[in-house]
Each structure stands twice: as C-alpha cells, then as structure tokens.
Design an enzyme around this catalytic site. Sequence first.
Site, PDB file in Angstrom:
ATOM      1  N   LEU A 145      11.252 -20.131  -5.155  1.00 56.97           N
ATOM      2  CA  LEU A 145      10.320 -19.252  -4.438  1.00 56.97           C
ATOM      3  C   LEU A 145       8.958 -19.312  -5.130  1.00 56.97           C
ATOM      4  CD1 LEU A 145       9.846 -16.798  -2.400  1.00 56.97           C
ATOM      5  CD2 LEU A 145      10.454 -15.321  -4.311  1.00 56.97           C
ATOM      6  N   ARG A 183       2.173  -4.781   6.201  1.00 58.16           N
ATOM      7  CA  ARG A 183       1.422  -3.778   5.437  1.00 58.16           C
ATOM      8  C   ARG A 183       2.235  -2.491   5.417  1.00 58.16           C
ATOM      9  NH1 ARG A 183      -4.794  -2.367   4.631  1.00 58.16           N
ATOM     10  NH2 ARG A 183      -4.489  -0.590   3.264  1.00 58.16           N
ATOM     11  N   ARG A 230      -4.912  -1.741   9.037  1.00 61.56           N
ATOM     12  CA  ARG A 230      -6.062  -2.599   8.758  1.00 61.56           C
ATOM     13  C   ARG A 230      -5.678  -3.677   7.751  1.00 61.56           C
ATOM     14  NH1 ARG A 230      -8.028   2.709   6.813  1.00 61.56           N
ATOM     15  NH2 ARG A 230      -7.535   2.885   4.607  1.00 61.56           N
ATOM     16  N   HIS A 250       2.022   3.247  -9.136  1.00 64.99           N
ATOM     17  CA  HIS A 250       1.848   1.799  -9.321  1.00 64.99           C
ATOM     18  C   HIS A 250       3.013   1.219 -10.133  1.00 64.99           C
ATOM     19  CE1 HIS A 250      -1.937   2.165  -7.401  1.00 64.99           C
ATOM     20  NE2 HIS A 250      -2.557   2.769  -8.387  1.00 64.99           N
ATOM     21  N   GLU A 266     -12.313  -4.670  -3.869  1.00 60.13           N
ATOM     22  CA  GLU A 266     -12.867  -3.318  -3.656  1.00 60.13           C
ATOM     23  C   GLU A 266     -12.201  -2.267  -4.544  1.00 60.13           C
ATOM     24  OE1 GLU A 266     -11.920  -5.399  -1.113  1.00 60.13           O
ATOM     25  OE2 GLU A 266     -13.989  -5.977  -0.685  1.00 60.13           O
ATOM     26  N   ASP A 289       0.824  -1.211   0.000  1.00 65.94           N
ATOM     27  CA  ASP A 289       0.000   0.000   0.000  1.00 65.94           C
ATOM     28  C   ASP A 289       0.864   1.271   0.000  1.00 65.94           C
ATOM     29  OD1 ASP A 289      -2.374   1.411  -0.018  1.00 65.94           O
ATOM     30  OD2 ASP A 289      -2.615   1.370   2.156  1.00 65.94           O
TER      31      ASP A 289
HETATM   32  C1  IPE Z   1      -5.339  -2.670  -0.127  1.00 67.45           C
HETATM   33  O1  IPE Z   1      -5.041  -1.325  -0.281  1.00 67.45           O
HETATM   34  C2  IPE Z   1      -5.321  -3.363  -1.446  1.00 67.45           C
HETATM   35  C3  IPE Z   1      -4.024  -3.474  -2.113  1.00 67.45           C
HETATM   36  C4  IPE Z   1      -2.872  -3.100  -1.639  1.00 67.45           C
HETATM   37  C5  IPE Z   1      -4.058  -4.098  -3.399  1.00 67.45           C
HETATM   38  P1  IPE Z   1      -6.180  -0.209  -0.388  1.00 67.45           P
HETATM   39  O2  IPE Z   1      -5.486   1.080  -0.531  1.00 67.45           O
HETATM   40  O3  IPE Z   1      -7.157  -0.559  -1.441  1.00 67.45           O
HETATM   41  O4  IPE Z   1      -6.894  -0.327   1.033  1.00 67.45           O
HETATM   42  P2  IPE Z   1      -7.921   0.650   1.745  1.00 67.45           P
HETATM   43  O5  IPE Z   1      -9.064   0.841   0.797  1.00 67.45           O
HETATM   44  O6  IPE Z   1      -7.220   1.935   2.028  1.00 67.45           O
HETATM   45  O7  IPE Z   1      -8.305  -0.046   2.992  1.00 67.45           O
HETATM   46  C1  IPE Z   2      -1.772   0.202  -3.262  1.00 70.69           C
HETATM   47  O1  IPE Z   2      -1.485   1.557  -3.311  1.00 70.69           O
HETATM   48  C2  IPE Z   2      -1.941  -0.402  -4.623  1.00 70.69           C
HETATM   49  C3  IPE Z   2      -3.333  -0.723  -4.976  1.00 70.69           C
HETATM   50  C4  IPE Z   2      -4.346  -0.661  -4.166  1.00 70.69           C
HETATM   51  C5  IPE Z   2      -3.574  -1.148  -6.336  1.00 70.69           C
HETATM   52  P1  IPE Z   2      -2.622   2.646  -3.278  1.00 70.69           P
HETATM   53  O2  IPE Z   2      -2.996   2.970  -4.676  1.00 70.69           O
HETATM   54  O3  IPE Z   2      -3.747   2.222  -2.407  1.00 70.69           O
HETATM   55  O4  IPE Z   2      -1.867   3.859  -2.630  1.00 70.69           O
HETATM   56  P2  IPE Z   2      -2.451   4.906  -1.594  1.00 70.69           P
HETATM   57  O5  IPE Z   2      -2.950   4.143  -0.420  1.00 70.69           O
HETATM   58  O6  IPE Z   2      -3.560   5.637  -2.292  1.00 70.69           O
HETATM   59  O7  IPE Z   2      -1.296   5.783  -1.278  1.00 70.69           O
HETATM   60 MG    MG Z   3      -4.113   2.459  -0.428  1.00 72.60          MG
END
Ligand code: IPE
Ligand code: IPE
Ligand code: MG
Length: 245
Positions: free
Chosen positions: A128, A178, A184, A34, A64, A17
């Site tokens: 792996l 995480r 979470r 990304h 989601e 994340d």
């Molecule tokens: C969780 O991250 C999903 C991935 C890392 C693929 P999100 O950024 O979607 O999570 P929330 O919505 O903040 O909980």
């Molecule tokens: C996680 O990074 C990757 C995916 C959910 C695909 P985010 O895109 O959720 O990054 P933040 O949380 O918005 O910084």
């Molecule tokens: Mg995120």
Amino acid sequence: MSTTERIVPHHIAIVMDGNGRWATKRFLPRVAGHKKGVDALRACVRHCGDIGVKVLTVFAFSSENWNRPAEEVSGLMELLAMALAREVPQLQSEGVRIHFVGDRSALSEKVRQGLVQAEARTAGNERLVLNVCFNYGGRWDIAQAAAKLAERGEPITEASLDRAMALAHVPDPDLLIRTGGELRISNFLLWQAAYSELYFTPRLWPEFDAAALDEAIADYGRRERRFGRTSEQVGTPSGTNRKAA
Ligand code: IPE
Ligand code: IPE
Ligand code: MG
C-alpha cells in the site's frame, strides 16, 4: 466477505476532518482530538491494506492550517514528529510505503529529517502507498508544478503539468472521502480530483472506523463513472464503475 464482488477503489483520498469537534464535545483540548485522529488513521491504513486498496492519500495539515492558534499548530508539529517515530516500524511490517506530499520548506529541520527517514525506510514496500499531505494545498501543487516546468523551459500542457505534480507517482484518486460533515474541498486535490467520486459523511474523523470505510466503498461501488460519456457508451448497467478505456 460476501459472495458479491466488492468494487475496491484503487486509490482513496481522505480529508480527515472533525478532530477538533470530537475533542471539544468531550471537554478535551483540540490536540487530544488530533491524537485520536492518528489512531483512526492507523486503523484505516490497516484496513485499506487488508481489502486491497493500493493507494491511500490523506490530508493531515493544509497550507491554511497555519492560521490556527499557535498552540494547536505546534501541537500538530509535535504530533507529526511523534507519529513518525512511533508508527514507522508498524508501517514497515505491514508493507506500507509512505510519501510526504507538501511544501517542506516551512517545517523544522528535525521534522524534515524524520520525513526523509520514514520515506527511505519504507521505500521497498509495495502493498500500500500512503501519501500524507502535510503543509499541502492544491493551489500550491499546481503552482509548484508550473514553476518547475517554467524553470526547465518545458511547455505547459495537461500531460506535462500532471507529471510535475506532487502526486505524479500515483494515479488520480477514485474515491474522495471527507469526514466531519463539511461539504467542501478546502484546497485538497484540486487537480487530481477532477473525476473522483465524492463521499461526504457527518461522522467525525476519530470515529471513522473500518465499518464506516466499508460503507463509503459500498456507496462508491454503486456509482456509474462515465468520464464524460453517456450511460449507453459506458455500456454497463448502473452499478459498475470501472474506468472506460
Ligand atoms: C481540511 O480541514 C484540512 C485537513 C483536514 C488537514 P479544515 O478543518 O482545515 O478545513 P476548513 O478550514 O474547515 O475548510
Ligand atoms: C482536521 O480536524 C485535522 C486538521 C485540520 C489538522 P479539525 O481540527 O479541522 O477538526 P474540526 O473541523 O475543528 O472539528
Ligand atoms: Mg476542520
């Protein structure tokens, strides 16, 4: 490596994340974050292989995440297709076996073919296992496992559900990391993380490098895993965390 033995988790799971924030801070589009995230994953896979981690499971796209702006969703789909084409030869040469975990029915035919090909090409590798959770949700997994059992008329028990889960080919994660600072699970491995050690770091995923992974592993090494028992029963001083037989 130092002379002190490092306790290396057999299976590490990561919620990658923070890509969006990494990009926004630099006035870049979220998709640029990304892309940078794929670079961080490549380095992480390499390091895991080098230090003897046997399974790495990463959360790349959640059930989601479809709720994000259409442009970001299509950017992520394109990135998956690109990464598949570009990374597989490298994974192959590093002995990485890739599995995609999640509901494939919503993905395009082209992407689905790419997943099958990548899995087939790396199927002989043993160094792996890399599980990429894409269009994955912990609730989806439990529901699909239960549906499978119901269809076969099998009784629903912990053991039968466990065997029907999308990650039945690997043991449960020892360490769940995480990045990005949120505290979470966000519908990640709801069933399999029952006894994983949790590690949260504010570091954003594109900045999570080998040293940061080593830090998480060192922290894991200091945990005492009791699996419901008392410290005395585990019978080892705090600082050891092997699963009690
Ligand atoms: C969780 O991250 C999903 C991935 C890392 C693929 P999100 O950024 O979607 O999570 P929330 O919505 O903040 O909980
Ligand atoms: C996680 O990074 C990757 C995916 C959910 C695909 P985010 O895109 O959720 O990054 P933040 O949380 O918005 O910084
Ligand atoms: Mg995120």
